[in-house]
Design a protein around this motif. Structure first.
Motif, short mmCIF file in Angstrom:
data_model
loop_
_atom_site.label_atom_id
_atom_site.label_comp_id
_atom_site.label_asym_id
_atom_site.label_seq_id
_atom_site.Cartn_x
_atom_site.Cartn_y
_atom_site.Cartn_z
N SER A 34 58.44 91.35 73.22
CA SER A 34 58.78 90.77 74.52
C SER A 34 59.45 89.42 74.31
N VAL A 35 60.30 89.05 75.25
CA VAL A 35 61.04 87.79 75.16
C VAL A 35 60.93 87.04 76.48
N MET A 36 61.15 85.74 76.39
CA MET A 36 61.18 84.91 77.59
C MET A 36 62.59 84.42 77.83
N VAL A 37 63.04 84.49 79.09
CA VAL A 37 64.36 84.00 79.45
C VAL A 37 64.33 82.48 79.45
N LYS A 38 65.24 81.87 78.72
CA LYS A 38 65.24 80.42 78.55
C LYS A 38 65.83 79.72 79.77
N GLY A 39 65.55 78.41 79.86
CA GLY A 39 65.98 77.62 81.00
C GLY A 39 67.48 77.42 81.06
N LEU A 40 67.95 76.92 82.19
CA LEU A 40 69.39 76.76 82.40
C LEU A 40 70.01 75.78 81.41
N ASP A 41 69.23 74.89 80.82
CA ASP A 41 69.78 73.96 79.83
C ASP A 41 70.38 74.71 78.64
N HIS A 42 69.94 75.94 78.41
CA HIS A 42 70.39 76.70 77.24
C HIS A 42 71.49 77.70 77.58
N TRP A 43 71.79 77.88 78.86
CA TRP A 43 72.82 78.85 79.24
C TRP A 43 74.20 78.26 78.96
N SER A 44 75.08 79.09 78.44
CA SER A 44 76.44 78.65 78.15
C SER A 44 77.45 79.57 78.83
#
Length: 643
Positions: A34-44
């Motif tokens: 399972s994985v966790m979706v990271k916060g918007l700071d990490h979106w590119s």
């Protein structure tokens, strides 16, 4: 989706999945971990062409909900980062664009020897070698003593975590728990073993230390209110932010990975409506603010509009309207914009109701087209308007999430909302769907007479009392002084409209070619002063099902009978509502203390629909308020007879 540090796909989800099921801070189950979706700071969004979804009305509501004004306001609604080309070139640039994720939980268990250790212990390897098969990505035990010939044993995520009411999520403290809060006497980093022994009472998972061979404990010691006393205080961790810790004095709850209450989205949605004079003026003030901000009153606006060529654009509006729009925009810039807003969440339904129920249909646009349907025979005794929405576009924005308890749409402060990122961002994730719909306005006189009939009924009183208990039973940790247990009570009108909507959706799904999960509802309900009595049933899936035309055609005239086809659907829906395969249990159901469920004569056999369809989670439903129930001598029906 791409794994943090590996920059290769580990799975795929739809845009709507990132809105309602697995957005920022949520756990997404993949085939092997399972994985966790990271916060918007990490979106590119580097290299992503035009991710912006334009919907000014929703953008304004997002800013009001987040209390963002002036230079800090949300300026864009963005679709998830994605570009085409992954299928044709799975190792190319397109395959490296996506939503970043990180493995969580980071404690793994070997499926062969049951050894338990953290991801950073060095005991585990990771493989994701086939770019065309991200589902084969997996962790494995590097040096398992029970390894046989072939692939190394699969390592799976240990299935427990800790969550608190402030939205924090943390790894379960296996080492401290098995040693009852103390360190292992023989080593700093002991080797643990986890055995799942099954059982029919509760989780029966034993933990033991293989180093000291003395520490052994069952996970049941951490379950329930008594078990919480054996857990440490929350560390205030947000794993989606990469190890950020906050001060938190809450006692966490044991959470099974995959539990439905690990993540709840906080979303807003709006229909794209035709431009009205008010919308045009608001946008004009925003665009021309440097020219307008020095005006002091309506008189000055009128003078410049008449004499200044530079302000000629103001001649299309009344000076009073311009001044009102300027005052609202100035208040928003100063941070006082909520002063003119009613308490509670942003009102996105009123503008939609005004357009859908207007005496004259709005001019069609690329995103919206409304057509009057014929209204005759028995249909005219129930509805005052039936309109076909031949085109519509719904935009949805994710503005945060909660854990353990779902957000209360009528009381946003009841549950702690977690931000999507650590730093201020000028955008939030969004998605859009296009489709079609039917708008039905129930006759005002009919529903007002019915409200008077049921106002003093025991059945409505039972629903209201259950709502109060439901509010009381929400986790008491968050209830503050001045808590209003009846805040958000929708009233009898909403129950009637909501029940009628579900009856129609279930019948329409059998007629129009869409499955019921592809349909959604919007209920426009207000008191006698607002006079809102509308139902919008529309397609809400992000694929070709949204444009087949099967829904609007149900309001066409039947050439063989000359009757609106919708009349037959209403007749069928009411007939089916009179009886349920679960009767008499269903038909006699009413919530009684200490029960706090929010439905009466309703169940999966007669009224319940999928979560993607219902706007209130199958609450506030009761067949007895719509039609006469078989075997019930008393009728509180809104529509006791239909043709």
């Amino acid at each position: 989706m791409s794994g943090g540090g590996y920059f290769r796909r580990v799975g795929a989800v739809r845009p709507s999945h990132l809105m309602f099921t697995g957005g920022v801070g949520a756990l997404v189950d993949l085939p092997n971990f399972s994985v966790m979706v990271k916060g918007l700071d990490h979106w590119s969004y580097a290299g992503v062409p035009d991710p912006v979804i334009e919907e000014p009305r929703l953008r304004g509501a997002v800013n009001r909900a987040l209390r963002r004004y002036g230079p800090d306001q949300i300026g864009e609604l963005r679709a998830a980062p994605w570009i085409p080309g992954t299928d044709t070139d799975p190792k190319g640039y397109a395959a490296r664009i996506g939503v970043p994720v990180t493995p969580f939980p980071q404690w793994l268990r070997c499926t062969a020897c049951n050894e338990l250790a953290s991801l950073g212990s060095g005991k585990w390897g990771f493989e994701n070698n086939n770019a065309r098969r991200p589902d084969e990505a997996r962790f494995y035990h590097e040096n398992c003593y029970r390894k046989k010939k072939g692939r190394k044993p699969l390592a799976v995520a240990a299935r427990f975590a800790l969550a608190c009411i402030k939205g924090h999520l943390d790894e379960f403290p296996y080492t401290e728990f098995v040693h009852e809060g103390r360190a292992c006497p023989d080593t700093t980093y002991p080797t643990l073993r986890m055995r799942d022994q099954g059982g029919n009472l509760a989780a029966n998972v034993s933990l033991e230390c293989l180093v000291c061979k003395k520490a052994k404990r069952n996970i049941r010691a951490a379950m329930g209110d008594k078990g919480r006393e054996n857990l440490p205080f929350c560390r205030g961790r947000h794993p989606q932010y990469d190890g950020v810790y906050e001060t938190c004095d809450e006692r966490p709850y044991l959470l099974v990975v995959g539990a439905s209450n690990q993540w709840f989205p906080v979303t807003l949605s709006a229909l794209a409506l035709p431009d009205t004079g008010t919308d045009s003026l608001r946008k004009l003030v925003e665009d021309r603010w440097p020219d307008l901000e020095d005006f002091e009153d309506e008189t000055e606006i009128a003078m410049f509009a008449k004499k200044s060529k530079h302000h000629r654009y103001l001649r299309d509006y009344e000076p009073g309207q311009v001044w009102q729009a300027m005052s609202a925009y100035r208040a928003a810039l100063s941070g006082d914009g909520d002063a003119e807003q009613p308490p509670g969440p942003p009102d996105l339904l009123t503008p939609e109701w005004q357009v859908l129920s207007a005496a004259k249909t709005a001019d069609p646009t690329e995103d919206f087209a409304l057509v009057d349907a014929s209204l005759s025979g028995p249909l005219s005794t129930v509805f005052s308007q039936v309109r076909q929405v031949e085109r519509l576009r719904e935009v949805r924005a994710l503005i945060g999430f909660t854990r353990l308890d779902a957000p209360d749409p009528e009381d946003p402060g009841a549950v702690t909302r977690v931000d999507l990122g650590r730093r201020e961002r000028g955008w939030v994730p969004a998605s859009e769907v296009r489709g079609e719909g039917l708008f039905l306005r129930v006759d005002d006189h009919l529903i007002e007479q019915w409200e008077q009939k049921v106002a003093a009924s025991d059945e409505l009183a039972a629903h209201a009392a259950a709502f109060g208990r439901f509010r009381d039973h929400r986790k008491s940790d968050r209830i503050q002084e001045g808590f209003d247990r009846m805040q958000g009570w929708p009233g009898s009108r909403y129950i009637a409209l909501h029940t009628l909507s579900h009856l129609l959706i279930r019948t329409i799904a059998m007629e129009c070619g869409y499955n019921s999960a592809s349909l959604a509802e919007r209920i426009y309900s207000g008191d006698a002063d607002e006079r809102r009595t509308g139902i919008l049933i529309y397609t809400a899936v992000p694929d070709s099902e949204g444009t087949l035309g099967g829904l609007v055609s149900l309001a066409d005239q039947d050439p063989s009978t000359g009757e609106n086809r919708l009349a037959r659907i209403v007749r069928t829906a009411l007939y089916k509502a009179g009886r349920c395969s679960s009767d008499p249990l269903c038909g006699e159901r009413l919530p009684k203390a200490p029960e706090d469920f929010l439905h009466g004569a309703a169940c999966h056999s007669c009224l319940f629909v999928s979560e993607t369809t219902c706007e209130r989670g199958n609450r506030f439903l009761d067949r007895r308020f719509i039609t006469h129930l078989a075997g019930d001598p008393r009728t509180l029906a809104l529509i006791p007879d239909f043709g």
